[in-house]
Design a protein around this motif. Structure first.
Motif, PDB file in Angstrom:
ATOM      1  N   GLU A   1       0.843  -1.189   0.000  1.00 13.30           N
ATOM      2  CA  GLU A   1       0.000   0.000   0.000  1.00 13.30           C
ATOM      3  C   GLU A   1       0.883   1.246   0.000  1.00 13.30           C
ATOM      4  O   GLU A   1       1.999   1.228   0.528  1.00 13.30           O
ATOM      5  CB  GLU A   1      -0.868  -0.024   1.258  1.00 13.30           C
ATOM      6  CG  GLU A   1      -2.140   0.749   1.133  1.00 13.30           C
ATOM      7  CD  GLU A   1      -3.029   0.548   2.363  1.00 13.30           C
ATOM      8  OE1 GLU A   1      -4.231   0.787   2.241  1.00 13.30           O
ATOM      9  OE2 GLU A   1      -2.515   0.171   3.428  1.00 13.30           O
TER      10      GLU A   1
ATOM     11  N   GLN B   1       1.710   0.691 -12.794  1.00 15.91           N
ATOM     12  CA  GLN B   1       0.409   0.752 -13.470  1.00 15.91           C
ATOM     13  C   GLN B   1       0.504   1.532 -14.780  1.00 15.91           C
ATOM     14  O   GLN B   1      -0.430   1.532 -15.570  1.00 15.91           O
ATOM     15  CB  GLN B   1      -0.662   1.350 -12.541  1.00 15.91           C
ATOM     16  CG  GLN B   1      -0.490   2.814 -12.194  1.00 15.91           C
ATOM     17  CD  GLN B   1       0.405   3.034 -10.985  1.00 15.91           C
ATOM     18  OE1 GLN B   1       1.174   2.142 -10.616  1.00 15.91           O
ATOM     19  NE2 GLN B   1       0.336   4.204 -10.378  1.00 15.91           N
TER      20      GLN B   1
ATOM     21  N   THR C   1      -1.106   0.298  -6.544  1.00 12.56           N
ATOM     22  CA  THR C   1      -2.417   0.151  -7.187  1.00 12.56           C
ATOM     23  C   THR C   1      -2.276  -0.655  -8.475  1.00 12.56           C
ATOM     24  O   THR C   1      -2.416  -0.123  -9.579  1.00 12.56           O
ATOM     25  CB  THR C   1      -3.009   1.523  -7.527  1.00 12.56           C
ATOM     26  OG1 THR C   1      -2.029   2.283  -8.261  1.00 12.56           O
ATOM     27  CG2 THR C   1      -3.416   2.273  -6.294  1.00 12.56           C
TER      28      THR C   1
ATOM     29  N   GLU D   1      -6.244  -0.590 -11.377  1.00 15.56           N
ATOM     30  CA  GLU D   1      -6.892   0.716 -11.334  1.00 15.56           C
ATOM     31  C   GLU D   1      -8.305   0.646 -11.878  1.00 15.56           C
ATOM     32  O   GLU D   1      -9.228   1.226 -11.333  1.00 15.56           O
ATOM     33  CB  GLU D   1      -6.072   1.734 -12.128  1.00 15.56           C
ATOM     34  CG  GLU D   1      -4.846   2.223 -11.376  1.00 15.56           C
ATOM     35  CD  GLU D   1      -4.223   3.442 -12.010  1.00 15.56           C
ATOM     36  OE1 GLU D   1      -4.435   3.659 -13.219  1.00 15.56           O
ATOM     37  OE2 GLU D   1      -3.515   4.176 -11.298  1.00 15.56           O
TER      38      GLU D   1
ATOM     39  N   ALA E   1      -8.285   4.561  -6.756  1.00 14.36           N
ATOM     40  CA  ALA E   1      -6.886   4.229  -6.467  1.00 14.36           C
ATOM     41  C   ALA E   1      -6.017   5.478  -6.594  1.00 14.36           C
ATOM     42  O   ALA E   1      -5.101   5.693  -5.789  1.00 14.36           O
ATOM     43  CB  ALA E   1      -6.393   3.147  -7.433  1.00 14.36           C
TER      44      ALA E   1
ATOM     45  N   GLN F   1      -3.819   7.195  -3.679  1.00 14.47           N
ATOM     46  CA  GLN F   1      -2.402   7.533  -3.858  1.00 14.47           C
ATOM     47  C   GLN F   1      -2.146   8.984  -3.472  1.00 14.47           C
ATOM     48  O   GLN F   1      -1.141   9.305  -2.837  1.00 14.47           O
ATOM     49  CB  GLN F   1      -1.993   7.327  -5.313  1.00 14.47           C
ATOM     50  CG  GLN F   1      -1.597   5.909  -5.643  1.00 14.47           C
ATOM     51  CD  GLN F   1      -0.731   5.863  -6.885  1.00 14.47           C
ATOM     52  OE1 GLN F   1      -0.942   6.629  -7.820  1.00 14.47           O
ATOM     53  NE2 GLN F   1       0.223   4.967  -6.917  1.00 14.47           N
TER      54      GLN F   1
ATOM     55  N   PHE G   1     -11.271  -3.324  -6.211  1.00 14.14           N
ATOM     56  CA  PHE G   1      -9.864  -3.348  -5.829  1.00 14.14           C
ATOM     57  C   PHE G   1      -9.663  -4.245  -4.608  1.00 14.14           C
ATOM     58  O   PHE G   1      -8.765  -5.075  -4.566  1.00 14.14           O
ATOM     59  CB  PHE G   1      -9.400  -1.924  -5.523  1.00 14.14           C
ATOM     60  CG  PHE G   1      -7.932  -1.818  -5.265  1.00 14.14           C
ATOM     61  CD1 PHE G   1      -7.042  -1.600  -6.301  1.00 14.14           C
ATOM     62  CD2 PHE G   1      -7.433  -1.947  -3.982  1.00 14.14           C
ATOM     63  CE1 PHE G   1      -5.685  -1.507  -6.069  1.00 14.14           C
ATOM     64  CE2 PHE G   1      -6.075  -1.855  -3.746  1.00 14.14           C
ATOM     65  CZ  PHE G   1      -5.203  -1.637  -4.779  1.00 14.14           C
TER      66      PHE G   1
END
Lengths: 599, 195
Positions: A181, A285, A312, A315, A528, A532, A572
């Motif tokens: 995370e 990502q 993430t 997404e 996501a 962030q 997610f």
């Protein structure tokens, strides 16, 4: 063997009896008959010599050329001289860096894989019972000491236990998606693992691919955590980049866009001329769309190890993860191809190491998320209703309802939710101003994220309204140097109470722990990305609870978007965290129409 | 050619620290095991010499003298065996007597020799030795008070720089454990499983 640095003085000896020196490595002591021979006759018997402190007769040493791996049976000498650090001792370190949870290939070393080739040297087969090689390994600095702040590598800080596990997993893994995370220190873990592997000559060169806005941050982190490594950032004009790619650095940093531009069909182009020991994709990502040039370029890089870093990995859809796993599984020693559909979760569990703050950082202050549902001002309401009615009428009267038109209408409505087009009335701004007054009085700092940058309804407008708090603005329109300067000023200047960031440019990678209040002035489509952004403040180093405020205007498109965001969060959670589903891609045309009660 | 680290020249300039490690398998055992481990300022091993000796069996020798003689012989043979020249030598104060090295000792070295003891250990020392106290990391990385008894005097110049570097990096006590592991790798059972 010379005595120039030591000298033994005359010692009284008891007549006729001396200590008996025993050769190491022998099963049996030297034969008694040999002991009676004059030293000169004893010479030549490997591993044996007679006791005579004045004239010892060592018979075997490896001092002139260092230790030869080709003659493992001759390791009966008394002294073991380390070969130059350039000689490949790969495998020894890994074999003894054992027992780290998350390791995938423990024990892979010279014994098990004699034919593997390095980016720098050919490995040689060894026998497990080879004493010298066991000594080489045993006498290396213990891994636990290497990871201590007070250890030989003098880290500038201590690693949390979960970070040590992550570093161990990276050290052992040719293929790893580090999906911690946000805020758990993926960068530091990757850097530490890189430094360890470089120091033991497991690898010679690493390539780190990151968003352009994060390259300077990576460079600064390397200077801090691995100051002994040579680093080059590949950027600038093409002719500069040509020699930058050729520079022999331990770590080469490049942005996704530059990599895409420099990765050509020629095998001798910059990114392809080196066989990288490790390729690290930060914010992986960015290659979620497998059909893009940059995703293809990343996957075609010649490399032994593939690490992807992202908090993430998913997404929008499961395809995001598949593309990242395709990179992770690739390389010169590829892992099993990632599976799709219902089996994707199995692939994830094979390649992904993911920890959550709640699980590993009990001491991290909490993140408190509050939805602020406000009513539009009368001026905003009038403008909003008019725009919605006109927009829907246009949509429905057209020959075909195009997604582009729906999105344009949504954007128009969202901007009205920020500020009324005429007069600039804004419920959000009124609320934000009052909160900022209080925060500023308490010497607190805040981050304000918005999707827009414009003077009318975006970051610059917000900055104008918040001018008495000395705001700074951070958007993608600014140069990388200007962005870095802005972050430095926000960190260092006490009077700068608020930083207004575009969600796209400022939502990733930045460390802004000196702010403990985060405002989402408007909402994006991707939860996501929002998370962030919040974790720019809610990360290691934060000492206060982080309060996140999300503005939602009642009875508007924002409220409907919020419902969609919540469903995406569910996806997610289920897919990445602990379960496997096979959802369809969200936000289809039908979803968009449903926002207006159509479809 | 490997890519050099930024601090390679510094590390090379400081030279090597030698760690003389001596072990007795048990109180009444007639053997002594010794190792000389050379590390650079980053703690990377450069050379490892090892040997074992049997105590002199002559009844004319007092037990303490037999043990000291064995340490002297071990040290001499190890010094003879190695190829590198250290910048300084460290040994444990509980296994190496104060009068073995130095101008007045049985073996004369051309660089400082430090006998190391943690504050919790009771060891003898000579008034001719220069005592220095410092905090350095133990096997668990915890900082503990440690004494070093230097002969002929505390290190200066390059040797001082090297000692500062290794003490800051937790390499004052830890290398003795490493040397012990090396001896076990060579000799196995007689020394038991733990240093």
């Amino acid at each position: 063997m010379s005595e120039h640095w030591w000298r033994q003085k005359n010692q009284p000896r008891p007549t006729g009896m001396l200590s008996r020196l025993i050769s190491p490595g022998d099963e049996n002591d030297p034969p008694a008959a040999l002991l009676r021979l004059p030293p000169v006759l004893a010479a030549g018997r490997p591993g044996h010599y007679l006791e005579s402190l004045d004239q010892p007769a060592f018979t075997r040493d490896y001092r002139s050329e260092g230790y030869s791996m080709d003659t493992p049976e001759e390791h009966l000498g008394y002294t073991l001289l380390w070969p130059a650090r350039s000689v490949d001792l790969r495998g020894l370190f890994l074999r003894f860096f054992a027992g780290v949870p998350g390791e995938r290939r423990a024990g892979v070393g010279m014994d098990e894989d004699p034919d593997r080739t390095d980016d720098s040297a050919q490995r040689r087969p060894v026998k497990r019972d080879d004493l010298a090689l066991r000594l080489f390994a045993r006498l290396e600095t213990p891994p636990e000491a290497l990871l201590r702040a007070s250890g030989p590598l003098e880290w500038p800080g201590s690693f949390f236990p979960y970070q040590q596990i992550g570093i161990g997993a990276l050290v052992h893994s040719s293929h790893l998606l580090l999906g911690d995370e946000m805020g758990l220190g993926k960068t530091i873990q990757a850097l530490a693992a890189l430094r360890l592997l470089l120091h033991v000559r497991e690898i010679e060169q690493a390539l780190i691919v990151a968003p352009a806005s994060l390259l300077q941050q990576w460079r600064q982190e390397i200077l801090r955590w691995a100051p002994d490594l040579r680093v080059i950032v590949v950027n600038g004009p093409v002719d500069q980049r040509v020699w930058q790619w050729q520079y022999r650095a331990h770590v080469t940093l490049v942005s996704y866009d530059t990599l895409r531009a420099d990765f050509t069909s020629s095998p001798s182009c910059g990114p392809r001329r080196t066989r990288w020991g490790v390729v690290v994709l930060d914010e992986a990502q960015r290659i979620k769309n497998a059909s893009t040039d940059v995703a293809r370029a990343c996957k075609r890089l010649s490399r032994r190890r593939s690490w992807a870093l992202t908090g993430t990995p998913l997404e929008n859809s499961v395809e995001d993860v598949v593309s990242i796993l395709e990179f992770v599984a690739g390389g010169s020693d590829p892992g099993p191809a990632p599976r799709t559909g219902l089996s994707l979760r199995a692939s994830l569990s094979e390649y992904q190491l993911r920890r959550r703050k709640s699980g590993v950082l009990q001491d991290l202050p909490p993140k408190i998320v509050t939805d602020l549902t406000l009513e539009l001002t009368p001026a905003q309401r009038r403008a909003y209703d008019r725009a919605e009615n006109e927009g829907l009428s246009t949509l429905l009267n057209g020959a075909e309802i195009l997604i582009e038109n729906i999105l344009a209408l949504i954007n128009q409505l969202k901007q009205i939710c920020n500020f009324a087009p005429a007069g600039g009335a804004s419920s959000k701004m009124e609320d934000l101003l009052s909160r900022m007054e209080e925060l500023s009085a308490n010497q607190q700092k805040a981050l304000v994220f918005t999707q827009y940058t414009s003077d009318l309804s975006g970051a610059r407008r917000i900055a104008r309204e918040l001018s008495r708090f000395n705001p700074l603005v951070y958007t993608g329109e600014m140069s990388l140097a200007k962005r870095a300067e802005t972050v430095d000023r926000f960190r260092s200047e006490d009077g700068r109470r608020v930083l207004i960031l575009s969600l796209k440019a400022g939502g990733q990678g930045l460390n802004l722990q000196n702010a403990s209040y985060v405002f989402h002035f408007d909402r994006g489509w991707n939860p996501a990305v929002e998370r962030q952004a919040e974790d720019r403040a809610h990360r290691l180093g934060q000492v206060s609870a982080v309060n996140v405020y999300r503005y939602i205007m009642a009875g508007t498109i924002e409220q409907r978007i919020d419902e969609i965001l919540k469903s995406k969060i569910d996806l997610f959670e289920q897919m990445v965290e602990d379960a496997s589903i096979d959802p369809e891609r969200l936000l289809s045309k039908r979803d968009l129409l449903a926002l207006f009660g159509l479809g | 050619m490997p890519i050099p680290f930024h601090d390679n020249e510094d590390i090379d300039e400081l030279g090597a620290a030698a760690f003389l490690h001596v072990e007795a398998p048990s109180q009444n055992n007639a053997q002594r095991y010794g190792a000389l481990l050379f590390l650079n300022a980053r703690g990377e091993p450069l050379e490892f010499a090892y040997n074992r000796v049997e105590l002199i069996g002559n009844a004319l020798w007092r037990p303490a003298d037999r043990a000291v003689a064995a340490v002297r012989r071990l040290a001499a043979t190890l010094f003879q065996a190695v190829t590198l020249t250290p910048t300084l030598l460290l040994c444990r104060a509980d296994t190496v007597p104060p009068y073995l090295f130095g101008p007045e000792g049985q073996i004369e070295l051309q660089f400082p020799v430090g006998r190391v003891a943690t504050a919790a250990e009771a060891v003898g020392y000579s008034p001719r030795e220069a005592q220095v106290s410092l905090e350095t990391a133990d096997r668990d990385g915890e900082l503990i008070q440690t004494h070093v008894f230097w002969t002929p005097e505390a290190p200066v110049d390059r040797a001082a720089d090297l000692f500062t570097r290794i003490s800051r990096r937790g390499l004052v006590l830890e290398p003795f454990e490493r040397a012990g592991k090396g001896l076990r790798e060579v000799y196995g059972d007689p020394l038991g499983t733990a240093p």
